[in-house]
Design a protein around this motif. Sequence first.
Motif, PDB file in Angstrom:
ATOM      1  N   TRP A 176     109.208  48.517  74.542  1.00  0.00           N
ATOM      2  CA  TRP A 176     109.355  48.476  75.996  1.00  0.00           C
ATOM      3  C   TRP A 176     108.665  49.646  76.675  1.00  0.00           C
ATOM      4  N   TRP A 177     108.719  50.820  76.053  1.00  0.00           N
ATOM      5  CA  TRP A 177     108.131  52.015  76.655  1.00  0.00           C
ATOM      6  C   TRP A 177     106.607  51.893  76.715  1.00  0.00           C
ATOM      7  N   GLU A 178     106.007  51.152  75.802  1.00  0.00           N
ATOM      8  CA  GLU A 178     104.556  50.946  75.867  1.00  0.00           C
ATOM      9  C   GLU A 178     104.198  50.106  77.097  1.00  0.00           C
ATOM     10  N   LEU A 179     105.036  49.129  77.418  1.00  0.00           N
ATOM     11  CA  LEU A 179     104.808  48.324  78.618  1.00  0.00           C
ATOM     12  C   LEU A 179     104.935  49.181  79.884  1.00  0.00           C
ATOM     13  N   VAL A 180     105.906  50.093  79.878  1.00  0.00           N
ATOM     14  CA  VAL A 180     106.078  50.993  81.021  1.00  0.00           C
ATOM     15  C   VAL A 180     104.844  51.871  81.189  1.00  0.00           C
ATOM     16  N   ILE A 181     104.345  52.427  80.088  1.00  0.00           N
ATOM     17  CA  ILE A 181     103.156  53.281  80.156  1.00  0.00           C
ATOM     18  C   ILE A 181     101.943  52.470  80.591  1.00  0.00           C
ATOM     19  N   ARG A 182     101.741  51.305  79.987  1.00  0.00           N
ATOM     20  CA  ARG A 182     100.593  50.463  80.337  1.00  0.00           C
ATOM     21  C   ARG A 182     100.626  50.080  81.820  1.00  0.00           C
ATOM     22  N   GLY A 183     101.763  49.626  82.279  1.00  0.00           N
ATOM     23  CA  GLY A 183     101.886  49.245  83.687  1.00  0.00           C
ATOM     24  C   GLY A 183     101.646  50.408  84.622  1.00  0.00           C
ATOM     25  N   SER A 184     102.179  51.576  84.249  1.00  0.00           N
ATOM     26  CA  SER A 184     102.002  52.772  85.089  1.00  0.00           C
ATOM     27  C   SER A 184     100.550  53.203  85.146  1.00  0.00           C
ATOM     28  N   VAL A 241      97.830  51.409  84.634  1.00  0.00           N
ATOM     29  CA  VAL A 241      97.039  50.432  85.390  1.00  0.00           C
ATOM     30  C   VAL A 241      97.333  50.560  86.883  1.00  0.00           C
ATOM     31  N   PHE A 242      98.592  50.685  87.263  1.00  0.00           N
ATOM     32  CA  PHE A 242      98.948  50.810  88.678  1.00  0.00           C
ATOM     33  C   PHE A 242      98.273  52.029  89.297  1.00  0.00           C
ATOM     34  N   LEU A 243      98.403  53.176  88.642  1.00  0.00           N
ATOM     35  CA  LEU A 243      97.844  54.408  89.194  1.00  0.00           C
ATOM     36  C   LEU A 243      96.314  54.368  89.233  1.00  0.00           C
ATOM     37  N   ALA A 244      95.697  53.807  88.223  1.00  0.00           N
ATOM     38  CA  ALA A 244      94.234  53.703  88.206  1.00  0.00           C
ATOM     39  C   ALA A 244      93.744  52.768  89.315  1.00  0.00           C
ATOM     40  N   LEU A 245      94.400  51.628  89.470  1.00  0.00           N
ATOM     41  CA  LEU A 245      94.000  50.699  90.535  1.00  0.00           C
ATOM     42  C   LEU A 245      94.272  51.284  91.909  1.00  0.00           C
ATOM     43  N   PRO A 285      99.362  42.779  73.625  1.00  0.00           N
ATOM     44  CA  PRO A 285      99.571  41.539  72.877  1.00  0.00           C
ATOM     45  C   PRO A 285     100.868  40.814  73.250  1.00  0.00           C
ATOM     46  N   ASP A 286     101.672  41.418  74.095  1.00  0.00           N
ATOM     47  CA  ASP A 286     102.962  40.825  74.455  1.00  0.00           C
ATOM     48  C   ASP A 286     102.767  39.792  75.562  1.00  0.00           C
ATOM     49  N   ASN A 287     103.272  38.607  75.369  1.00  0.00           N
ATOM     50  CA  ASN A 287     103.256  37.624  76.452  1.00  0.00           C
ATOM     51  C   ASN A 287     104.640  36.997  76.628  1.00  0.00           C
ATOM     52  N   SER A 288     105.653  37.815  76.362  1.00  0.00           N
ATOM     53  CA  SER A 288     107.026  37.343  76.524  1.00  0.00           C
ATOM     54  C   SER A 288     107.448  37.431  77.985  1.00  0.00           C
ATOM     55  N   LEU A 289     108.445  36.676  78.320  1.00  0.00           N
ATOM     56  CA  LEU A 289     109.021  36.714  79.655  1.00  0.00           C
ATOM     57  C   LEU A 289     109.570  38.100  79.959  1.00  0.00           C
ATOM     58  N   LEU A 290     110.269  38.681  78.995  1.00  0.00           N
ATOM     59  CA  LEU A 290     110.847  40.012  79.181  1.00  0.00           C
ATOM     60  C   LEU A 290     109.751  41.056  79.406  1.00  0.00           C
ATOM     61  N   GLY A 291     108.659  40.966  78.661  1.00  0.00           N
ATOM     62  CA  GLY A 291     107.544  41.903  78.842  1.00  0.00           C
ATOM     63  C   GLY A 291     106.965  41.814  80.242  1.00  0.00           C
ATOM     64  N   GLY A 292     106.776  40.592  80.735  1.00  0.00           N
ATOM     65  CA  GLY A 292     106.267  40.410  82.097  1.00  0.00           C
ATOM     66  C   GLY A 292     107.213  40.970  83.140  1.00  0.00           C
ATOM     67  N   LEU A 293     108.515  40.774  82.922  1.00  0.00           N
ATOM     68  CA  LEU A 293     109.507  41.305  83.865  1.00  0.00           C
ATOM     69  C   LEU A 293     109.555  42.825  83.843  1.00  0.00           C
ATOM     70  N   VAL A 309     108.086  47.812  86.689  1.00  0.00           N
ATOM     71  CA  VAL A 309     107.352  49.088  86.741  1.00  0.00           C
ATOM     72  C   VAL A 309     106.463  49.121  87.984  1.00  0.00           C
ATOM     73  N   LEU A 310     105.743  48.038  88.265  1.00  0.00           N
ATOM     74  CA  LEU A 310     104.854  47.992  89.432  1.00  0.00           C
ATOM     75  C   LEU A 310     105.641  48.104  90.732  1.00  0.00           C
ATOM     76  N   VAL A 311     106.750  47.389  90.816  1.00  0.00           N
ATOM     77  CA  VAL A 311     107.602  47.471  92.009  1.00  0.00           C
ATOM     78  C   VAL A 311     108.181  48.881  92.135  1.00  0.00           C
ATOM     79  N   GLY A 312     108.554  49.470  91.012  1.00  0.00           N
ATOM     80  CA  GLY A 312     109.086  50.838  91.027  1.00  0.00           C
ATOM     81  C   GLY A 312     108.080  51.849  91.548  1.00  0.00           C
ATOM     82  N   TRP A 313     106.825  51.764  91.079  1.00  0.00           N
ATOM     83  CA  TRP A 313     105.792  52.678  91.577  1.00  0.00           C
ATOM     84  C   TRP A 313     105.563  52.469  93.074  1.00  0.00           C
ATOM     85  N   ASN A 314     105.543  51.215  93.489  1.00  0.00           N
ATOM     86  CA  ASN A 314     105.338  50.920  94.903  1.00  0.00           C
ATOM     87  C   ASN A 314     106.476  51.505  95.742  1.00  0.00           C
TER      88      ASN A 314
END
Length: 160
Positions: free
Chosen positions: A8-16, A18-22, A59-67, A72-77
């Motif tokens: 889960w923490w990898e998804l948090v880092i990845r999302g963060s 990407v969000f900050l770079a974009l 590589p994760d395409n689970s529902l939980l991973g997407g959520l 994370v994106l909503v949190g940064w916003n």
Amino acid sequence: MWTLSVPWWELVIRGSVVFLALFAMIRLIGRRQVGQLTPFDLLLLLIISNAVQNAMLGPDNSLLGGLIVAAVLVGWNYLFGALSLYSPRIERVIEGSPELLVLHGRVLHEALAKNQISDAELHAALRRAGCFGVDEIELAVLETNGAISVKKRDAAPAPR
């Protein structure tokens, strides 16, 4: 469906990341309102969203991973919005500052070029404000949301 294939923490880092770079990239390309997006701007946004999906989820395409990534994106916003409320300095970094485009009937071409606004776009905004010549304008300001605000020159008092 609910089983993550990465921690889960990898998804948090990845999302963060990407969000900050974009955020940084979009902040650099200027500001436009959604209604002012050209077909090329819209195409760019669609392609970027597809390109970064894999970067965020890996590589994760689970529902939980997407959520998790969505949270994370909503949190940064939310965090950026809250920070900009409490600090004018942070607000300027996140939102930018209004910028003069026309002053005392004179177009500031450097400001137009910096913000990638064509003369045609400026004149269209002036016409929407009921002005058909730059000489009628006291000032025109590019707001932080991409809108152009226009203040007409005061009319000279009528002779008695």
